[in-house]
Design an enzyme around this catalytic site. Structure first.
Site, PDB file in Angstrom:
ATOM      1  CE  LYS A  63      -8.757  -3.129   3.773  1.00 28.75           C
ATOM      2  NZ  LYS A  63      -7.552  -2.508   3.306  1.00 28.75           N
ATOM      3  CG  ASP A 112      -3.294   3.860   4.243  1.00 25.41           C
ATOM      4  OD1 ASP A 112      -4.309   3.680   4.947  1.00 25.41           O
ATOM      5  OD2 ASP A 112      -3.052   3.198   3.209  1.00 25.41           O
ATOM      6  CD1 TRP A 128      -2.103  -2.142   2.017  1.00 25.30           C
ATOM      7  CD2 TRP A 128      -2.885  -1.421   0.045  1.00 25.30           C
ATOM      8  NE1 TRP A 128      -3.076  -3.015   1.600  1.00 25.30           N
ATOM      9  CE2 TRP A 128      -3.570  -2.603   0.405  1.00 25.30           C
ATOM     10  CE3 TRP A 128      -3.213  -0.788  -1.158  1.00 25.30           C
ATOM     11  CZ2 TRP A 128      -4.566  -3.159  -0.397  1.00 25.30           C
ATOM     12  CZ3 TRP A 128      -4.198  -1.343  -1.955  1.00 25.30           C
ATOM     13  CH2 TRP A 128      -4.868  -2.514  -1.580  1.00 25.30           C
TER      14      TRP A 128
HETATM   15  C1  LIG Z   1      -7.097  -2.020   2.045  1.00 28.66           C
HETATM   16  C2  LIG Z   1      -6.086  -0.969   2.123  1.00 28.66           C
HETATM   17  C3  LIG Z   1      -5.980   0.031   1.136  1.00 28.66           C
HETATM   18  C4  LIG Z   1      -6.833   0.048  -0.105  1.00 28.66           C
HETATM   19  O1  LIG Z   1      -8.155   0.309   0.151  1.00 28.66           O
HETATM   20  P1  LIG Z   1      -9.207   0.520  -1.027  1.00 28.66           P
HETATM   21  O2  LIG Z   1     -10.382   1.075  -0.311  1.00 28.66           O
HETATM   22  O3  LIG Z   1      -9.448  -0.822  -1.636  1.00 28.66           O
HETATM   23  O4  LIG Z   1      -8.625   1.470  -2.003  1.00 28.66           O
HETATM   24  C5  LIG Z   1      -5.032   1.008   1.330  1.00 28.66           C
HETATM   25  N1  LIG Z   1      -4.230   1.023   2.403  1.00 28.66           N
HETATM   26  C6  LIG Z   1      -4.312   0.080   3.351  1.00 28.66           C
HETATM   27  C7  LIG Z   1      -3.394   0.146   4.537  1.00 28.66           C
HETATM   28  C8  LIG Z   1      -5.230  -0.940   3.246  1.00 28.66           C
HETATM   29  O5  LIG Z   1      -5.305  -1.873   4.210  1.00 28.66           O
END
Ligand SMILES: *Cc1c(COP(=O)(O)O)cnc(C)c1O
Length: 361
Positions: A195, A171, A101
């Site tokens: 998540k 993030d 990511w």
């Molecule tokens: C799942 C995830 C993403 C991507 O999320 P989307 O909503 O599918 O774009 C980005 N960063 C992290 C840390 C993730 O766990």
């Protein structure tokens, strides 16, 4: 009805109470005679939903008044572009590469300017968080970017990088609301909610107000300016209404169950059950260096591909779903987010013990 123990990395398990409440309100949301899915985002009922969600999130995370809370769309991945578009004024920013990511965000930033790799743990397949005490940060960098919890590799920053006075952007998709955070340490925190908080599609961004300006990169679309979203309280266009509604219920569930201090204790104790087992098992091994372990995502292997596959298949048959590791890593991964009950982890460990005994000569 029977529910499995769902160890999916995302979309992931949600609290049963929340799902039950949403089910009860499905056809008639509190006397409106309609579902939240069917109502105007400009209605009084929805206005209450979004305002209450924001107020509860502010309470949970202790968000200072000089930070805006935005409910956005496009998934976490859209933020990979929005961040440079809105903040890369010098066209230069530092990225710490701790997994897929972070790498994706890094590649996206390169479309807009110079994205500099400050540190990386690629040398050991991202099984640790690099030392971030003295990074090669230069004065002309607009921000430092991290992926705070690495969903795929199961690592987590336990100390934030020394950004040498530069803005920190994080993030937090897979650790959002898993423990208290000091919001003032960040310029921006964002999380895709699928998540730990709600249905996919909704993204929560918490941004220091003075950073939200019209001074964005030329060509930035209206929808992708934080200013547009902030000026309109996330209602510039139709927001992800149902997602925000579910997030609001999860915030209330977290507040009711003791807030983030208590959640951290529960999560740490829950993760410890699994890590303690992994640390003494002769068959299963955790893949992450101890100091970098995540309490949300726990990858592990047996060291034998066929045995891994046998484990995943037998676990599934026994009601433990989605334990297969990410396609790029292999092995297994148990995502044990907020809504995974401790009983689920205890049951998994019991199952692993039994599997180990049955498959050891
Ligand atoms: C799942 C995830 C993403 C991507 O999320 P989307 O909503 O599918 O774009 C980005 N960063 C992290 C840390 C993730 O766990």
């Amino acid at each position: 009805m029977s529910r499995v123990y769902n160890f999916s990395a995302g979309p992931a398990v949600l609290p049963v109470e929340v799902l039950q409440e949403a089910a009860d309100e499905m056809l008639d949301y509190r006397g409106t005679g309609m579902s939240v899915m069917e109502m105007s985002h400009r209605s009084k009922a929805f206005d209450n939903i979004i305002k209450e969600a924001e107020a509860d999130l502010r309470k949970l995370m202790n968000i200072p008044d000089n930070y805006k809370v935005l409910f956005l769309q496009g998934g976490a991945s859209q933020q990979f572009a929005m961040i440079p578009m809105n903040f890369m004024k010098n066209r230069k920013a530092g990225y710490i590469l701790t997994g897929q990511w972070a790498k994706k965000a890094f590649s996206e930033a390169k479309i807009f300017g110079e994205a500099v790799e400050l540190a990386s743990s690629a040398d050991k397949t991202f099984t640790y968080i690099p030392d971030c005490s003295d990074l090669p940060i230069t004065d002309d960098m607009d921000y430092v970017y991290i992926c705070e919890n690495n969903t795929i590799y199961g690592t987590k920053y336990h100390t934030l990088p020394n950004t040498k006075g530069k803005l920190l952007i994080a993030d937090q998709s897979s650790c959002f609301l898993s423990e208290p955070v000091d919001v003032t340490k960040y310029g921006m925190i964002y999380a895709g909610v699928q998540k730990n908080v709600g249905p996919a599609g909704t993204v929560i961004a918490i941004i220091r107000e003075d950073l939200i300006t019209d001074d964005v990169l030329p060509g930035t679309p209206t929808m992708l300016k934080y200013k547009t979203q902030a000026d309109n309280d996330s209602l510039y266009n139709t927001p992800p209404c149902y997602g925000i509604y579910i997030c609001g219920k999860v915030f209330k569930w977290l507040l009711k169950t003791g807030g983030l201090e208590e959640r951290k204790k529960i999560n740490e104790a829950k993760a410890k059950i699994l890590y303690d087992f992994l640390d003494q098992s002769k068959m299963f091994k955790g893949t992450v260096e101890k100091e970098s372990r995540s309490i949300m995502n726990v990858p592990f292997v047996t060291g034998d591909k066929d045995l891994d596959a046998k484990f995943v298949a037998e676990a599934k048959a026994a009601g433990f779903e989605n334990l297969k590791g990410h396609r790029t890593v292999g092995g297994m991964r148990a995502s044990i987010y907020n809504a995974m009950p401790t009983e689920g982890v205890v049951a998994l460990v019991d199952f692993m013990k039994k599997f180990e005994a049955e498959n050891t000569k």
